[in-house]
Scaffold this motif. Structure first.
Motif, mmCIF file in Angstrom:
data_model
loop_
_atom_site.group_PDB
_atom_site.id
_atom_site.type_symbol
_atom_site.label_atom_id
_atom_site.label_comp_id
_atom_site.label_asym_id
_atom_site.label_seq_id
_atom_site.Cartn_x
_atom_site.Cartn_y
_atom_site.Cartn_z
ATOM 1 N N HIS A 135 -16.132 -21.102 39.894
ATOM 2 C CA HIS A 135 -16.307 -22.353 39.159
ATOM 3 C C HIS A 135 -16.310 -22.037 37.664
ATOM 4 C CE1 HIS A 135 -16.602 -25.780 41.760
ATOM 5 N NE2 HIS A 135 -17.387 -25.133 42.612
ATOM 6 N N ALA A 136 -15.123 -21.714 37.149
ATOM 7 C CA ALA A 136 -14.993 -21.328 35.749
ATOM 8 C C ALA A 136 -14.742 -22.524 34.838
ATOM 9 C CB ALA A 136 -13.847 -20.320 35.610
ATOM 10 N N CYS A 137 -14.880 -23.734 35.375
ATOM 11 C CA CYS A 137 -14.697 -24.931 34.540
ATOM 12 C C CYS A 137 -15.896 -25.863 34.589
ATOM 13 C CB CYS A 137 -13.434 -25.673 34.968
ATOM 14 S SG CYS A 137 -12.783 -26.777 33.681
ATOM 15 N N GLY A 138 -16.907 -25.534 35.391
ATOM 16 C CA GLY A 138 -18.130 -26.333 35.396
ATOM 17 C C GLY A 138 -18.171 -27.470 36.388
ATOM 18 N N HIS A 139 -17.198 -27.512 37.317
ATOM 19 C CA HIS A 139 -17.203 -28.619 38.272
ATOM 20 C C HIS A 139 -18.390 -28.555 39.225
ATOM 21 C CE1 HIS A 139 -12.553 -29.181 37.750
ATOM 22 N NE2 HIS A 139 -13.199 -29.178 36.600
ATOM 23 N N ASP A 140 -18.949 -27.367 39.430
ATOM 24 C CA ASP A 140 -20.172 -27.256 40.222
ATOM 25 C C ASP A 140 -21.293 -28.080 39.587
ATOM 26 O OD1 ASP A 140 -19.990 -25.435 38.073
ATOM 27 O OD2 ASP A 140 -21.444 -24.069 38.961
ATOM 28 N N ALA A 141 -21.390 -28.001 38.257
ATOM 29 C CA ALA A 141 -22.401 -28.789 37.542
ATOM 30 C C ALA A 141 -22.099 -30.282 37.634
ATOM 31 C CB ALA A 141 -22.464 -28.355 36.080
ATOM 32 N N HIS A 142 -20.815 -30.646 37.566
ATOM 33 C CA HIS A 142 -20.451 -32.063 37.658
ATOM 34 C C HIS A 142 -20.885 -32.658 38.997
ATOM 35 C CE1 HIS A 142 -16.854 -31.148 34.751
ATOM 36 N NE2 HIS A 142 -18.033 -30.987 34.184
ATOM 37 N N VAL A 143 -20.600 -31.932 40.081
ATOM 38 C CA VAL A 143 -20.970 -32.420 41.410
ATOM 39 C C VAL A 143 -22.486 -32.542 41.525
ATOM 40 C CG1 VAL A 143 -20.929 -31.905 43.882
ATOM 41 C CG2 VAL A 143 -18.884 -31.500 42.492
ATOM 42 N N ALA A 144 -23.205 -31.516 41.090
ATOM 43 C CA ALA A 144 -24.662 -31.528 41.199
ATOM 44 C C ALA A 144 -25.273 -32.673 40.399
ATOM 45 C CB ALA A 144 -25.226 -30.190 40.736
ATOM 46 N N MET A 145 -24.762 -32.910 39.189
ATOM 47 C CA MET A 145 -25.322 -33.990 38.366
ATOM 48 C C MET A 145 -25.060 -35.348 38.991
ATOM 49 S SD MET A 145 -24.730 -32.768 34.389
ATOM 50 C CE MET A 145 -23.008 -32.270 34.555
ATOM 51 N N LEU A 146 -23.879 -35.552 39.560
ATOM 52 C CA LEU A 146 -23.606 -36.851 40.168
ATOM 53 C C LEU A 146 -24.387 -37.036 41.470
ATOM 54 C CD1 LEU A 146 -22.130 -39.459 39.658
ATOM 55 C CD2 LEU A 146 -20.157 -38.552 40.910
ATOM 56 N N MET A 147 -24.608 -35.954 42.217
ATOM 57 C CA MET A 147 -25.485 -36.044 43.382
ATOM 58 C C MET A 147 -26.893 -36.452 42.959
ATOM 59 S SD MET A 147 -24.217 -32.671 45.530
ATOM 60 C CE MET A 147 -25.507 -32.782 46.789
ATOM 61 N N GLY A 148 -27.369 -35.872 41.851
ATOM 62 C CA GLY A 148 -28.683 -36.245 41.343
ATOM 63 C C GLY A 148 -28.734 -37.687 40.895
ATOM 64 N N ALA A 149 -27.672 -38.144 40.222
ATOM 65 C CA ALA A 149 -27.620 -39.539 39.781
ATOM 66 C C ALA A 149 -27.623 -40.490 40.972
ATOM 67 C CB ALA A 149 -26.371 -39.763 38.928
ATOM 68 N N ALA A 150 -26.915 -40.119 42.038
ATOM 69 C CA ALA A 150 -26.900 -40.961 43.238
ATOM 70 C C ALA A 150 -28.305 -41.093 43.815
ATOM 71 C CB ALA A 150 -25.954 -40.362 44.273
ATOM 72 N N GLU A 151 -29.068 -40.003 43.806
ATOM 73 C CA GLU A 151 -30.422 -40.057 44.339
ATOM 74 C C GLU A 151 -31.319 -40.950 43.488
ATOM 75 O OE1 GLU A 151 -34.016 -36.949 45.497
ATOM 76 O OE2 GLU A 151 -31.927 -36.431 45.917
ATOM 77 N N VAL A 152 -31.217 -40.812 42.173
ATOM 78 C CA VAL A 152 -32.039 -41.635 41.282
ATOM 79 C C VAL A 152 -31.673 -43.111 41.437
ATOM 80 C CG1 VAL A 152 -32.551 -42.158 38.866
ATOM 81 C CG2 VAL A 152 -32.437 -39.774 39.625
ATOM 82 N N LEU A 153 -30.398 -43.426 41.433
ATOM 83 C CA LEU A 153 -29.971 -44.820 41.534
ATOM 84 C C LEU A 153 -30.296 -45.417 42.901
ATOM 85 C CD1 LEU A 153 -26.598 -44.494 39.616
ATOM 86 C CD2 LEU A 153 -28.524 -45.953 38.945
ATOM 87 N N ALA A 154 -30.193 -44.605 43.954
ATOM 88 C CA ALA A 154 -30.558 -45.106 45.287
ATOM 89 C C ALA A 154 -32.027 -45.508 45.321
ATOM 90 C CB ALA A 154 -30.267 -44.048 46.339
ATOM 91 N N GLY A 155 -32.853 -44.797 44.569
ATOM 92 C CA GLY A 155 -34.271 -45.134 44.510
ATOM 93 C C GLY A 155 -34.566 -46.390 43.720
#
Length: 436
Positions: A135-155
């Motif tokens: 992951h030399a472009c940071g897409h791992d971070a992109h996925v993790a941040m959007l997963m976190g946003a989904a959890e916050v918004l679901a709440g």
């Protein structure tokens, strides 16, 4: 438009968009607390995904992790949208507008050199070869941040009016060999932006920069990207008798110089940035044999469609002329990897104070310079109005100018910026749904 005037317009737009009484349904403080609660999981997801990278259209493990998480939150989930893409739909308690948030999932054929304890040791298949993957472009971070946003918004869905669509996209780095389309174009074709159709879409990308800062610009922000392929056909001969053959090695050298001259001597750099790079040259098998074939490839980055079309036309003619000078023949082909990332002007103005809520005062630049890197988010924002922005993720105390760039074996993401990205996603969605 200056940054100050852009922010003034945006502030007025936000004031008009507030619910009655000027209060938001969810305060920045409440969002911040929810993001703080999910941050340890965001970090853990990022590290897990970083240790298990997958190339474009091979993101099966990543997609499964994403889909399982979204289902656990009670979202409607569609998988295999664009081969390995995932779409999650979160419906609020009341009807309203629809907003989409996007993250890309694929990694690169790069041998990681970060020294991280969770560094990748994975391999994959690229161009028919087994290669290291990272992951030399940071897409791992992109996925993790959007997963976190989904959890916050679901709440918060009981207080939401409207719908949030989460798009986890494969193959942002371009269509793999043999595939006619990359991830964004294929997801669109297979209905990622349909049922429900978003009214707007937003996305972000980690890049070297002051940690936690956000920046973008209205209109053209990231370049259109074209792949250029050139094949020169000559006649093989002994290296000691070049006159008895047709020398594609010498012709290749002239082709590279001609391409460089086309941009340096025929394009005004003050009007629009243009980069035309030949990056690979494959020819020959032995030091004393001039081969009969040379294959070159490169990238063209532009911000003006008419200028791009004219440059492609002239490059094809010039390469053909060079080949003819040597008695060779040339094949010249161009394929677009990504269109121009065009940020909607009205949304760009509206977004600035929302991002300041997420990052803090003085941490947002809504009039940043254009950049010649590319993103296939462009195809998504051609379909619905959108804004794409960058998140500074350099290590603390390190000059961003000296940080390893994206696609470098040493590229890494400062995990302290992950909550900023999650807040930016959450607040962008919430504030957009609050608009009348």
């Amino acid at each position: 438009m200056t940054v100050r005037s852009l922010l003034a317009v945006a502030a007025a737009a936000v004031a008009l968009a507030l619910p009655a009484g000027g209060a938001h349904a969810q305060s920045a403080e409440a969002v911040g607390a929810a993001v703080e609660g999910v941050t340890p999981r965001v970090v853990a997801w990022r590290r897990d995904l970083h240790a298990h990278p997958e190339l474009g259209f091979a993101e099966t493990r990543t997609a499964a992790v994403v889909a399982d998480h979204l289902r656990s939150l009670g979202l409607e989930v569609r998988t295999e949208v664009g081969k390995t893409g995932v779409v999650g739909i979160l419906r609020g308690a009341r009807p309203g507008r629809t907003v989409a948030l996007r993250a890309d999932m694929d990694a690169l054929p790069v041998l990681e050199a970060t020294g991280l304890p969770f560094a990748s040791t994975a391999t994959g298949t690229y161009m028919g070869n087994t290669v290291p993957v990272a992951h030399a472009c940071g897409h791992d971070a992109h996925v993790a941040m959007l997963m976190g946003a989904a959890e916050v918004l679901a709440g918060m869905k009981d207080q939401m009016a409207g719908t949030v669509v989460f798009i986890f996209q494969p193959a942002e780095e371009g269509a793999p060999s043999g595939e006619p389309k990359g991830g964004a174009a294929l997801m669109i074709e297979e209905g990622a932006l349909a049922d429900p159709r978003p009214d707007a879409i937003f996305g972000l990308h980690v890049v070297p920069g002051a940690p936690g800062t956000l920046w973008y610009r209205p209109r053209g922000f990231m370049a259109a990207s074209d792949r250029v392929d050139i094949t020169l056909n000559g006649r093989q001969t002994h290296g000691a008798w070049p006159w008895k053959g047709v020398d594609v090695i010498a012709a290749s050298a002239d082709v590279v110089q001609t391409i460089n001259s086309l941009t340096a001597r025929t394009i005004d750099p003050t009007t629009t940035p243009t980069v035309f790079t030949i990056a690979t040259l494959d020819a020959g098998v032995r030091y004393n044999i001039i081969p009969d074939r040379a294959v070159l490839s490169g990238t063209l980055r532009t911000f003006d469609i008419a200028q791009r079309d004219d440059l492609v036309r002239r490059a094809g003619i010039a390469v053909g002329n060079v080949a003819e000078n040597y008695g060779a023949t040339a094949e010249f082909g161009v394929r677009q990897n990504a269109a121009l990332v065009f940020n909607d002007e009205a949304l760009s103005a509206w977004l600035a104070p929302v991002l300041e809520e997420a990052a803090g005062a003085g941490k947002v630049n809504a009039g940043a310079p254009a950049t010649t890197v590319a993103e296939d988010f462009s195809y998504l924002s051609q379909e619905v109005p959108g804004v794409f922005y960058h998140l500074g993720a350099s290590a603390d105390g390190v000059d961003p100018a000296t940080s390893p760039p994206n696609h470098s074996p040493a590229f890494d993401v400062n995990e302290a910026v992950l909550p900023v990205g999650v807040r930016a996603h959450v607040l962008t969605a919430l504030r957009f749904l609050e608009r009348p």
